[in-house]
Write an enzyme that holds these catalytic residues in place. Structure first.
Site, mmCIF file in Angstrom:
data_model
loop_
_atom_site.group_PDB
_atom_site.id
_atom_site.type_symbol
_atom_site.label_atom_id
_atom_site.label_comp_id
_atom_site.label_asym_id
_atom_site.label_seq_id
_atom_site.Cartn_x
_atom_site.Cartn_y
_atom_site.Cartn_z
ATOM 1 N N PHE A 4 -2.388 -42.725 26.863
ATOM 2 C CA PHE A 4 -1.911 -41.402 26.464
ATOM 3 C C PHE A 4 -0.468 -41.501 26.000
ATOM 4 C CE2 PHE A 4 0.134 -37.279 27.300
ATOM 5 C CZ PHE A 4 -0.717 -36.425 26.595
ATOM 6 N N TYR A 6 2.932 -39.438 24.516
ATOM 7 C CA TYR A 6 3.560 -38.120 24.451
ATOM 8 C C TYR A 6 4.886 -38.163 23.697
ATOM 9 C CZ TYR A 6 6.282 -40.091 28.316
ATOM 10 O OH TYR A 6 7.080 -40.901 29.087
ATOM 11 N N GLY A 7 5.264 -39.331 23.176
ATOM 12 C CA GLY A 7 6.497 -39.496 22.412
ATOM 13 C C GLY A 7 6.182 -40.139 21.071
ATOM 14 N N SER A 8 6.809 -41.267 20.800
ATOM 15 C CA SER A 8 6.603 -41.923 19.506
ATOM 16 C C SER A 8 5.174 -42.413 19.317
ATOM 17 C CB SER A 8 7.579 -43.087 19.341
ATOM 18 O OG SER A 8 7.366 -44.072 20.333
ATOM 19 N N GLU A 99 7.850 -50.382 25.921
ATOM 20 C CA GLU A 99 8.292 -49.364 26.878
ATOM 21 C C GLU A 99 9.069 -49.978 28.044
ATOM 22 O OE1 GLU A 99 7.788 -46.422 25.889
ATOM 23 O OE2 GLU A 99 6.231 -46.714 24.390
#
Length: 220
Positions: A4, A6-8, A99
């Site tokens: 999942f 939610y950013g880039s 990340e």
């Protein structure tokens, strides 16, 4: 494996996937409270990127420092990607590196409107917790906007990250409530207009920033 983003990862996944679903996770708040010294800033001049704050922790510790806390819900929209079995190990290694700056893996359910049954169970989500070394925490939106506008790192300008995320999220979740993100977008655009000097120059600047990707539709 499901992932999942939610950013880039919404607008620049840069990975191979065989299915995608727009949806949301529960119990978290998206905020530009994570420092970026490896992608959208440097050690000398960090940028800011998004992380997720558990809603209970947000409510207990941060509402006094967040101007959008009154109407903030616990839903965070994004995109879930199904990684082919043959690419799981390779993708996980790539994501762990991408990340690496303070993020850890968590497993959360992904939902879509109209049902309490998750469309994806145990999707991997990378989250920078509030006790990680790169957590920048809350600040006045004007200060965050200035920092984002002026920061630049190995992956490019910090404002490109913000503007593409806002653009993609409107496609993924046209009814989504993310006033923190959209107000930051408006403030950064105001800074751009000021520097551009004209609407035509601003429009040209913006068109060169927005990635013409096609995020997953809610019904995917």
């Amino acid at each position: 494996m499901w992932l999942f983003g939610y950013g880039s990862l919404i607008w620049r996944p840069d990975l191979e996937y065989e299915d995608s679903k727009a949806g949301y996770i529960k119990g978290h708040v998206r905020r530009f409270w994570q420092s970026s010294t490896d992608h959208r800033g440097t050690e000398e001049a960090p940028g800011r990127v998004v992380t997720l704050i558990p809603f209970d922790e947000f409510s207990e510790k941060f509402t006094a420092h967040d101007q959008h806390s009154i109407d903030q819900d616990d839903i965070t929209w994004g995109v879930a990607y199904k990684i082919p079995e043959s690419k799981v190990a390779e993708t996980k290694a790539y994501l762990d590196h991408r990340e690496k700056n303070g993020y850890e893996t968590h497993f959360l359910e992904v939902y879509q409107p109209g049902s309490d049954v998750p469309v994806v169970e145990k999707a991997i989500v990378y989250i920078g917790s509030t006790d990680n070394s790169e957590f920048a925490g809350p600040a006045p939106l004007e200060s965050i906007a200035e920092q984002i506008y002026h920061s630049y790192g190995p992956s490019g300008a910090n404002k490109d990250y913000l503007l593409n995320l806002a653009h993609a999220l409107r496609i993924v979740a046209p009814l989504g409530n993310d006033q923190h993100l959209f107000e930051l977008e408006a403030k950064v655009k105001d800074l751009m207009r000021k520097d551009a000097g004209s609407q035509e120059a601003f429009d040209s600047m913006l068109s060169n920033i927005i990635v013409q990707s096609k995020p997953a539709a809610t019904s995917a």
